[in-house]
Every structure is written in C-alpha cells, then in structure tokens.
Design an enzyme around this catalytic site. Structure first.
Site, PDB file in Angstrom:
ATOM      1  N   SER A   1       0.825  -1.210   0.000  1.00  0.00           N
ATOM      2  CA  SER A   1       0.000   0.000   0.000  1.00  0.00           C
ATOM      3  C   SER A   1       0.858   1.259   0.000  1.00  0.00           C
ATOM      4  O   SER A   1       2.000   1.258   0.451  1.00  0.00           O
ATOM      5  CB  SER A   1      -0.911   0.016   1.223  1.00  0.00           C
ATOM      6  OG  SER A   1      -1.674  -1.156   1.285  1.00  0.00           O
TER       7      SER A   1
HETATM    8  N1  SAH Z   1      -1.364  -4.673   4.024  1.00  0.00           N
HETATM    9  C1  SAH Z   1      -0.652  -4.968   2.803  1.00  0.00           C
HETATM   10  C2  SAH Z   1      -1.471  -4.594   1.571  1.00  0.00           C
HETATM   11  C3  SAH Z   1      -1.402  -5.683   0.580  1.00  0.00           C
HETATM   12  S1  SAH Z   1      -2.522  -5.640  -0.749  1.00  0.00           S
HETATM   13  C4  SAH Z   1       0.714  -4.321   2.801  1.00  0.00           C
HETATM   14  O1  SAH Z   1       1.031  -3.554   3.722  1.00  0.00           O
HETATM   15  O2  SAH Z   1       1.504  -4.609   1.918  1.00  0.00           O
HETATM   16  C5  SAH Z   1      -3.867  -6.621  -0.169  1.00  0.00           C
HETATM   17  C6  SAH Z   1      -3.557  -8.044   0.187  1.00  0.00           C
HETATM   18  O3  SAH Z   1      -4.816  -8.644   0.521  1.00  0.00           O
HETATM   19  C7  SAH Z   1      -2.978  -8.905  -0.938  1.00  0.00           C
HETATM   20  O4  SAH Z   1      -1.798  -9.495  -0.504  1.00  0.00           O
HETATM   21  C8  SAH Z   1      -4.074  -9.942  -1.211  1.00  0.00           C
HETATM   22  O5  SAH Z   1      -3.575 -11.210  -1.580  1.00  0.00           O
HETATM   23  C9  SAH Z   1      -4.790  -9.998   0.122  1.00  0.00           C
HETATM   24  N2  SAH Z   1      -6.161 -10.511   0.053  1.00  0.00           N
HETATM   25  C10 SAH Z   1      -7.102 -10.293  -0.908  1.00  0.00           C
HETATM   26  N3  SAH Z   1      -8.237 -10.948  -0.612  1.00  0.00           N
HETATM   27  C11 SAH Z   1      -8.015 -11.594   0.577  1.00  0.00           C
HETATM   28  C12 SAH Z   1      -8.818 -12.437   1.402  1.00  0.00           C
HETATM   29  N4  SAH Z   1     -10.069 -12.774   1.068  1.00  0.00           N
HETATM   30  N5  SAH Z   1      -8.272 -12.914   2.545  1.00  0.00           N
HETATM   31  C13 SAH Z   1      -7.003 -12.593   2.902  1.00  0.00           C
HETATM   32  N6  SAH Z   1      -6.198 -11.805   2.156  1.00  0.00           N
HETATM   33  C14 SAH Z   1      -6.701 -11.304   1.001  1.00  0.00           C
END
Ligand code: SAH
Length: 208
Positions: free
Chosen positions: A60
């Site tokens: 993010s």
């Molecule tokens: N908090 C993270 C943001 C990553 S982007 C950071 O600091 O880098 C969002 C993440 O959510 C991705 O890795 C994606 O695989 C995950 N994601 C999407 N749908 C999901 C679900 N149903 N359960 C768990 N994780 C999920």
C-alpha cells in the site's frame, strides 16, 4: 536510494498531507520499507506510492498506511488487532510497533510465507501470521478491539463485524473493483448496533 535522508523526506511529506500522530511518524521513519518489496524496486521504496509485490498485489501507499493506522490509534492503542490482507507485511509491521497482539491473515500462500519470515527476521514476536481467506476473519482469537482490512470488498463481510469487541472498530475500504473506494470506520456499540463514519476515497486491490 534507501538512505535516512530519503526516508525523512517521506515523513515530511506525510506530515504535509496531514498525518499528525508523532509516535506514528517516528515508527514510520524507522521501519525499513525497502525490505518489504522486490529488491529491483527498492530504490523507489520511500516514494509515496503503492508498488507491485508480485501475484497481482501491491504494497500500500505509505500515506494510506499512515492514515489507516492513525484512524486505528485515534481513541487509544488497542491491545488485540486483526489485519486482513498481510501482503508485504508492511502495514503489519507498523501496527506491530503499537499493539500487544496482532493477527494478520493472507490468502496467497507465497505472500503469507514471505511476510511471516520477514516479520520474524525483523524481530516481531507479537505478530501472528495466518494463511486463510480473511473474509471469515480469524475466529479463534476473536473478539478484536480493531480490525483493519487492506483489500476492498464490495460488501462488508458480516463475520468481521461479528468479531469486533464492544466499542471495537472496523477500518475498511468498500467499493467496486477498479473504482475508488470509500474508507470507512464502523464502530460496534454497546447495544450491538453499528455506527459508520465515512472518510476519503482510497484505492485498494479487491478482497477476493
Ligand atoms: N497490508 C498490505 C497490503 C497488501 S494488498 C501491505 O502492507 O503490503 C492486499 C492483500 O490482501 C494482498 O496481498 C491480497 O492477496 C490480500 N487478500 C485479498 N483478498 C483476501 C482475502 N479474502 N483474505 C485474505 N487476504 C486477502
């Protein structure tokens, strides 16, 4: 460039964008964001931008991480927090500097493993990483004083609301894929009703 000066510049920018929590700004200054992404992109890691981490996912934008963390800390530091969407583990690391116990759930196995190992290497012992579909939350350790979701659903998963403690808050982007989403805080009241507060729009990958 991952020098302290480059990092300090990002912190100044976050302040200019309205992040006020000094403790948070200090934590952000210290966390090595460049370790949470592919080394080919490390030179861009202190830009205020989301960057790819593989598997179609992104780390993010620093401002968004700061903003959501600031909201989460607004009414005091919660003890037990749940994050959905571990991704790179960066948001988890930021939260891990504040809360006693953080549970974070990631659906993509490779990202789960990577962030689990990195957070351990960096010395976090209060973060528990889990490989699962986060739409169901993480019932085993519920309730949570705060739940933060870092991927956007179109509809708020009911199990997340269920896993909030009384007075607890859910911080979540909600909206359609490829559109800007609304960032919401949803507070569980003593009578189990919910109060919704709308913030600015944000851009997240979809909660699948
Ligand atoms: N908090 C993270 C943001 C990553 S982007 C950071 O600091 O880098 C969002 C993440 O959510 C991705 O890795 C994606 O695989 C995950 N994601 C999407 N749908 C999901 C679900 N149903 N359960 C768990 N994780 C999920």
């Amino acid at each position: 460039m991952t020098s302290q000066r480059t990092r300090d510049r990002l912190i100044t920018l976050l302040e200019q964008h309205g992040i006020k929590n000094k403790e948070l700004l200090n934590v952000l200054r210290k966390i090595p964001r460049h370790l949470f992404m592919d080394q080919a992109l490390a030179s861009r890691s202190y830009e205020n931008t989301a960057l790819p981490i593989g598997y179609g996912q992104t780390i993010s934008q620093p401002y968004t991480v700061a903003r959501m963390t600031e909201l989460l800390l607004e009414n005091g530091t919660p003890n037990k927090v749940l994050e959905i969407g571990t991704g790179s583990g960066y948001q988890a690391a930021v939260l891990g500097a504040f809360v006693k116990e953080l549970h974070t759930v990631e659906i993509i196995d490779a990202l789960y493993r990577q962030s689990r190992d990195l957070l351990y290497q960096l010395g976090y012992r209060n973060i528990r990483t889990h490989h699962n579909d986060g739409k169901m939350g993480w019932a085993e350790k519920a309730p949570y004083e705060a739940i933060i979701v870092t991927a956007a659903p179109e509809i708020i998963p009911d199990s997340l609301l269920q896993q909030l403690s009384t007075g607890g808050q859910l911080i979540i982007p909600v909206g359609k894929q490829n559109n800007p989403q609304k960032l919401l805080t949803i507070i569980k009241r003593a009578d189990s009703s919910f109060q919704t507060i709308e913030h600015e729009t944000v851009q997240f990958v979809p909660l699948v």
